[in-house]
Design a protein around this motif. Sequence first.
Motif, PDB file in Angstrom:
ATOM      1  N   PRO A   1      -7.242   4.623  26.677  1.00 59.59           N
ATOM      2  CA  PRO A   1      -6.352   3.696  25.964  1.00 59.59           C
ATOM      3  C   PRO A   1      -6.942   2.299  25.767  1.00 59.59           C
ATOM      4  O   PRO A   1      -6.567   1.593  24.835  1.00 59.59           O
ATOM      5  CB  PRO A   1      -5.097   3.635  26.843  1.00 59.59           C
ATOM      6  N   GLU A   2      -7.877   1.894  26.642  1.00 57.14           N
ATOM      7  CA  GLU A   2      -8.485   0.558  26.516  1.00 57.14           C
ATOM      8  C   GLU A   2      -9.212   0.381  25.192  1.00 57.14           C
ATOM      9  O   GLU A   2      -9.378  -0.734  24.709  1.00 57.14           O
ATOM     10  CB  GLU A   2      -9.486   0.302  27.652  1.00 57.14           C
ATOM     11  N   LEU A   3      -9.677   1.482  24.608  1.00 55.89           N
ATOM     12  CA  LEU A   3     -10.448   1.385  23.380  1.00 55.89           C
ATOM     13  C   LEU A   3      -9.565   1.332  22.138  1.00 55.89           C
ATOM     14  O   LEU A   3     -10.003   0.903  21.079  1.00 55.89           O
ATOM     15  CB  LEU A   3     -11.434   2.556  23.284  1.00 55.89           C
ATOM     16  N   GLY A   4      -8.338   1.810  22.249  1.00 52.01           N
ATOM     17  CA  GLY A   4      -7.406   1.725  21.130  1.00 52.01           C
ATOM     18  C   GLY A   4      -7.776   2.569  19.929  1.00 52.01           C
ATOM     19  O   GLY A   4      -7.364   2.266  18.809  1.00 52.01           O
ATOM     20  N   GLU A   5      -8.547   3.618  20.128  1.00 53.22           N
ATOM     21  CA  GLU A   5      -8.943   4.487  19.022  1.00 53.22           C
ATOM     22  C   GLU A   5      -7.855   5.532  18.793  1.00 53.22           C
ATOM     23  O   GLU A   5      -7.226   6.011  19.728  1.00 53.22           O
ATOM     24  CB  GLU A   5     -10.267   5.202  19.340  1.00 53.22           C
ATOM     25  N   THR A   6      -7.641   5.901  17.542  1.00 48.88           N
ATOM     26  CA  THR A   6      -6.606   6.881  17.215  1.00 48.88           C
ATOM     27  C   THR A   6      -7.231   8.216  16.835  1.00 48.88           C
ATOM     28  O   THR A   6      -8.347   8.266  16.301  1.00 48.88           O
ATOM     29  CB  THR A   6      -5.722   6.394  16.056  1.00 48.88           C
TER      30      THR A   6
END
Length: 122
Positions: free
Chosen positions: A91-96
């Motif tokens: 989740p730290e990277l915020g990639e979807t």
Amino acid sequence: MKGLLLALCSVLLVSLAQLVLRMAMQDFPPLLEVLLLQHLSTLLMLAVGLGAYALSMLCWMLALRHMPLNRLYPLLSLSYVLVWLAAISLPELGETFRWSSFAGVVLIVIGLLLVSLPKRSS
């Protein structure tokens, strides 16, 4: 066998480097603030990522001593798969997640299998 292990170490390290550098660059301050050393944790993360790249290159060069390039090079595509999986999982990277990306990763895996499977003798 030794060459394969070294190549896999290289793949893992370059994947780690990509992820750590992405995390570091999310919080990377403007150049002036970097010079003032107010963001030591971000600079440390950047150094870890660059160090992982350096170790990856060392493992890769050593692997080249033990295996032919045409067997090793396809293994590098594993890093694309590993980085994609980690990027959508952390989740730290915020990639979807995107289905088009998933399709691309599946194609990479299929291509890797086609290139790497032993040739059948006739």
